[in-house]
Each structure stands twice: as structure tokens, then as C-alpha cells.
Design an enzyme around this catalytic site. Structure first.
Site: not given
Ligand SMILES: NC(=O)C1=CN([C@@H]2O[C@H](COP(=O)(O)OP(=O)(O)OC[C@H]3O[C@@H](n4cnc5c(N)ncnc54)[C@H](OP(=O)(O)O)[C@@H]3O)[C@@H](O)[C@H]2O)C=CC1
Ligand SMILES: O=C1O[C@H](COP(=O)(O)O)[C@@H](O)[C@H](O)[C@H]1O
Length: 491
Positions: A91-92, A181, A234, A344, A339, A239, A48, A147
Site C-alpha cells: 500500500d503506497f 513517437k 489533457d 484519428k 475528441k 502534447h 495493493r 502525466k
Molecule cells: N491509462 C492511461 O492510458 C494513461 C494513464 N496515465 C496516468 O497514469 C497513471 C495511472 O493511470 P491508470 O493506469 O489508468 O490508473 P488505474 O486506476 O488503472 O491504476 C492505478 C494503479 O495504481 C495502484 N494504486 C492506486 N492507489 C494505490 C495505493 N494507495 N497503494 C497501492 N497501489 C495503488 C492500483 O493498484 P490496484 O490495482 O492493486 O488497486 C493500480 O494498479 C495516472 O496518473 C494516469 O493519469 C497517463 C497517460 C495514459
Molecule cells: O495523453 C493522452 O493521450 C491520448 C491520445 O494519445 P495517442 O497516442 O492515442 O494519440 C488521449 O486519448 C488521452 O485522453 C490523453 O490523456
């Protein structure tokens, strides 16, 4: 067809978020660098934030500098990769805002559209609806779901139902990054390509199985997400249960996605629920208190930023899982994840039964079993612990346990071990679903976890404390000690 012949538009919803910038963009770069992305393919970032394509390219370039090793960043390939990036501000929740994305997609008609949802699962339904209403989805399109999909069986069903209104199951790729992996896939090769193991893989030869997924990190500023989830949702629901399924499943008829997934579902259906008095000796729930990690003092979970003093969330779970099948009758699977543990490490240890007819010194009887250790990370590899005669004169027939070791990076010198997301993205491009989770797998996994989660909710007792830097609550060691066993120590 190989991936570099398949032109695709990979549309990342949430392209500016942590997951996209830390994992997806670097993984796609690695595919480009390896010559695995088609020349015509595009990566369309959607979020967004008000930004243009030039700004998006800058942002991604800076993420590559942070998350890709300098020696792996080839300037020519980086430029080719950045040229593939396009940004579309949406905006989604607002249908009209998808018009720009639709026009971008329609510039190139002859290609597979891959929609990767790297955003909250609560938005999946509305994104699908808006993509459909604006005509962005085609029969050949694919959707990738991150997820967690829901926080229990019912909420996950709701999300899956929403997505299923717009995509067939054959178009849906549910990510569990552990399936990407290298060593997890090698488990399939190890079990089903080597008769030496295939023939031993049952209750006749195996006494128990251990799956440890330990992390040094805490919750990394993710209190908001983690406190609602906890370690069970989580890590275990996805996993650890996937690792258990791949370890326990019967040989699939072939390597096609549904053959493998049918076998995994059978395992999930055969997992005995933990009920009644089993709660006393089949499950341990813990939460870290302050302690030392790598010689540094770290805060406890309840002292993390944003902590809620009434939280009952667990950061550690260990389980004794029983599988009701001929293959695994009497063979417990001990699962452990947490955790703020000392290391690790993710590994599966297969403990074989002891030698029935024992002819060596009694004092060494405790050594007398073989272990197969499958290490997923770090230092991916496989080792088989066997007993040898200790070398030298005057020792008599002293036994000594030692490993027959296959360390991937030492043995296959040149091969770089790709990140899980690289492999998974490649499989989506190639249209292979075997490393992705089918809907019924998620449903059975949630059902099994829900019975425990509901019990914990009802009990409403805080998890057992363990000091950061230790291997979890003492009760976790006691759980396996009661069965005359111990967790594998050589972590
Ligand atoms: N981060 C990780 O390591 C992991 C994340 N996940 C999953 O992946 C997903 C994303 O996580 P993460 O990247 O950490 O989340 P973030 O909050 O960092 O990013 C979310 C993204 O979604 C966009 N967004 C959110 N709401 C809207 C909206 N209404 N309209 C348009 N864009 C929107 C944001 O846009 P903008 O930047 O423009 O605000 C941003 O780019 C989640 O479901 C999380 O559980 C799963 C495994 C690992
Ligand atoms: O999905 C998840 O995995 C990471 C751990 O992943 P790894 O590849 O580094 O072993 C975990 O830290 C996180 O909490 C969980 O959402």
C-alpha cells in the site's frame, strides 16, 4: 553501453492498472523480443492487490495476449520475459509495507533501479518518501513520472517539489508519450539534418503552421478524470505544446537533453499570452454533442455515463498562437485538438509562402503554395505538396498539386514502428533524458495555459457545441478563415 548490457530493476508502481497492463508491460515485452532487455533485468510490479508473482505473471500474460499482435508474440521470448516479472504487494501510503520490496531489490545490488510511477500524481510524494525511508533509492536510481503532473502551475509545482526532495532533476524522467513517437523524433532529423528545410524554417518562407491532433474516441468511460481536466489540460498543455516547441525551436547546440530542452523552454517563454480581445479571435472551445462516428450514433459528452449536468468542460480546443521572435514574427501557429472528431490523425502542416512572382493562370493562384505535412499517426510519414504541370496534351500550362511522399512503412519495409512507450522505456534504461520533459518546461507550459483556464473559469460559459463526427465548432473554421486561410483538408 547498449540497453541489453545494462542490468536494471524496473519497478512499476500501479502495475495492475490500465496504463501498466495496456502499455508498459507490452512495451517491455517488445524490448525483450527485440533483444534490448538485459538478461539479468527484472520488472517488479507493485500494487495493493493481494497477489503473488505467479498471479502477476498470469495477469501480464493475459494482457500480452490482448495488447500484442499474435504475430509479434514469440512464445520463447514471452516465457523469458514472464520469468523476469516479480510482484510485491505494497500500500503506497504505508512505510512498513515497503520492506518486502526493499528485500527484493537487495537480492540484486549491482543494477540501476528505475521507479516508474504509473499511478495518481497525488501519490508521488508519499511513494518517494517511503522509498527513501526504507533505503530503496540509490544515487544511480531513476524515477519516471506519468502525466498529468498537477492541474495547474501551482499544483504541478507542489508535486515537483515533493519529488525533488528525494531525486535530483538528472534522475527524473517526466513522460510525454508524444515525444516517444517515431515521427516526432524525425522532426528533429528533418529540420536539422536537411539544409533544404533548415534554411527555409522562418518567417521569410513560412506563412503559418498548423498542428492538428484529432481523436475519434470520446472519453472512454473516464468522466471522473476527464471532466476535471478537459482538452486543454489533457492534450494542449503537454502534447500540443511539445509539438509546437519542437517545430518552432532554434537549432540546439547538439543533441544532448539540456541543449534541446533549453531551446524548447525559449519557445514557451516567447509564446504571447492570450488576453483581452484576443479571446474573440485566438481561441475556440468546444464540446461534442451526439453525432455519427464511423456510421454509428454516439452520445454527446453530457450524455456520457457519469455526466454532471453542470459541467463546463471542453472536449475541443483550437488556438492561434503567436511567438514573439525574429524567426516567427507574423507566423501564426494554429493548434487544434478534440475528441469525437471524424478521424484519428496527428499531423503538423507547414504552409510555405506563396510564389511572389506569379506567371501562371490567375484561376490557379490559390494552389500556389507548398505544404510540408509531417504525419505522426496513422501512417507515419512526411509529404511535401508541390505544384506540377498537369499531364497530357491540350491542357496548356495547367498546374496540379501533388505530393512528394515518404511513407515510413512502405519505404523502410522491414522496420516495425515501435510504440512510443517502448522508446521511452529504452531511453530511461539507457539514461537519456532528451525525450523527457524538464521541470521548467512544465512550469512555463502551465503558466501559458493557466491564463486561458483562469479566463474560462471566470467567464463560466459553456463551450460551443459541435456534433460528434465533425471537425469541431464552426468558430474554429472561422478563426482561420478570418486570416484568409483554412485548415489543411487532406486529413
Ligand atoms: N491509462 C492511461 O492510458 C494513461 C494513464 N496515465 C496516468 O497514469 C497513471 C495511472 O493511470 P491508470 O493506469 O489508468 O490508473 P488505474 O486506476 O488503472 O491504476 C492505478 C494503479 O495504481 C495502484 N494504486 C492506486 N492507489 C494505490 C495505493 N494507495 N497503494 C497501492 N497501489 C495503488 C492500483 O493498484 P490496484 O490495482 O492493486 O488497486 C493500480 O494498479 C495516472 O496518473 C494516469 O493519469 C497517463 C497517460 C495514459
Ligand atoms: O495523453 C493522452 O493521450 C491520448 C491520445 O494519445 P495517442 O497516442 O492515442 O494519440 C488521449 O486519448 C488521452 O485522453 C490523453 O490523456
Amino acid at each position: 553501453m547498449v540497453s541489453h548490457d545494462i542490468p536494471s530493476d524496473i519497478v512499476i508502481f500501479g502495475a495492475l492498472g490500465d496504463l501498466a497492463q495496456r502499455k508498459l508491460i507490452p512495451s517491455l515485452y517488445h524490448l525483450e523480443n527485440a533483444g534490448l532487455l538485459c538478461k539479468e533485468s527484472r520488472i517488479i510490479g507493485v500494487a495493493r492487490t493481494d497477489m503473488d508473482t505467479a498471479g502477476f505473471r498470469e495477469q501480464c500474460k493475459s494482457s500480452l495476449a490482448t495488447f500484442v499482435k499474435a504475430e509479434e508474440l514469440d512464445p520463447t521470448n514471452q516465457d523469458i520475459f514472464l520469468d523476469k516479472l516479480v510482484y510485491s504487494q505494497v500500500d503506497f501510503g504505508t512505510t512498513e509495507q515497503y520492506q518486502g520490496l526493499k528485500s527484493t531489490l537487495d537480492e540484486q545490488l549491482e543494477r540501476t533501479r528505475i521507479f516508474y510511477f504509473a499511478t495518481a500524481a497525488s501519490l508521488y510524494g508519499i511513494i518517494c518518501k517511503n522509498l527513501t525511508e526504507t533505503g530503496c533509492i540509490e544515487e544511480s536510481s531513476r524515477v519516471v513520472l506519468e502525466k498529468p503532473i498537477g492541474h495547474d502551475h501551482d499544483s504541478s509545482n507542489q508535486i515537483n517539489d515533493e519529488v525533488a526532495k528525494y531525486f535530483e532533476e538528472s534522475q527524473i524522467y517526466r513522460i510525454d508519450h508524444y515525444l516517444g513517437k517515431e515521427t516526432v523524433q524525425n522532426l528533429i532529423a528533418l529540420r536539422f539534418a536537411n539544409p533544404i528545410f533548415g534554411a527555409q524554417w522562418n518567417q521569410n518562407q513560412i506563412s503559418h503552421v498548423e498542428i492538428t491532433v484529432a481523436e475519434k474516441v470520446g472519453i472512454e468511460g473516464r468522466w471522473g478524470y476527464f471532466d476535471k481536466a478537459g482538452q486543454m489540460r489533457d492534450m494542449v498543455q503537454n502534447h500540443l505544446l511539445q509539438l509546437l516547441c519542437l517545430t518552432a525551436m532554434d537549432p540546439p547546440g547538439d543533441l544532448t537533453a539540456d541543449m534541446i530542452r533549453d531551446e524548447k523552454v525559449k519557445v514557451l517563454k516567447l509564446m504571447k499570452p492570450i488576453t483581452g480581445s484576443m479571446h474573440n479571435d485566438h481561441v475556440v472551445r468546444g464540446r461534442y454533442t451526439k453525432g455519427m462516428i464511423d456510421g454509428k450514433q454516439v452520445p454527446g459528452y453530457m450524455e456520457e455515463e457519469g455526466a454532471n449536468p453542470t459541467s463546463n468542460t471542453e472536449t475541443f480546443v483550437s488556438l492561434k498562437v503567436e511567438i514573439k521572435s525574429w524567426r516567427w514574427a507574423g507566423v501564426p501557429f494554429y493548434l487544434r485538438t478534440g475528441k469525437r472528431l471524424p478521424e484519428k490523425v496527428s499531423q503538423i502542416t507547414i504552409h510555405f509562402k506563396k510564389q511572389a512572382h506569379y506567371i501562371f493562370d490567375e484561376s490557379q493562384r490559390h494552389l500556389a503554395h507548398n505544404k510540408l505535412i509531417i504525419r505522426l499517426q496513422p501512417e507515419e510519414g512526411i509529404s511535401l505538396q508541390i505544384l506540377n504541370k498537369d499531364q497530357g496534351l491540350g491542357q496548356g500550362m495547367r498546374l496540379r498539386a501533388g505530393p512528394l511522399k515518404l511513407n515510413f512503412s512502405e519505404t523502410f519495409e522491414k522496420a516495425r514502428i515501435p510504440d512510443a512507450y517502448e522508446r521511452l522505456l529504452l531511453e530511461v534504461i539507457q539514461g537519456n533524458q532528451y525525450l523527457f520533459v524538464r521541470r521548467d518546461e512544465i512550469e512555463y507550459a502551465w503558466k501559458w495555459c493557466d491564463q486561458l483556464l483562469e479566463h474560462w473559469d471566470k467567464e463560466n460559459t459553456p463551450p460551443l457545441p459541435y456534433a460528434a463526427g465533425s471537425w469541431g465548432p464552426k468558430a474554429s473554421d472561422l478563426m482561420v478563415m478570418k486570416d484568409g486561410r483554412s485548415w489543411h483538408e487532406d486529413q
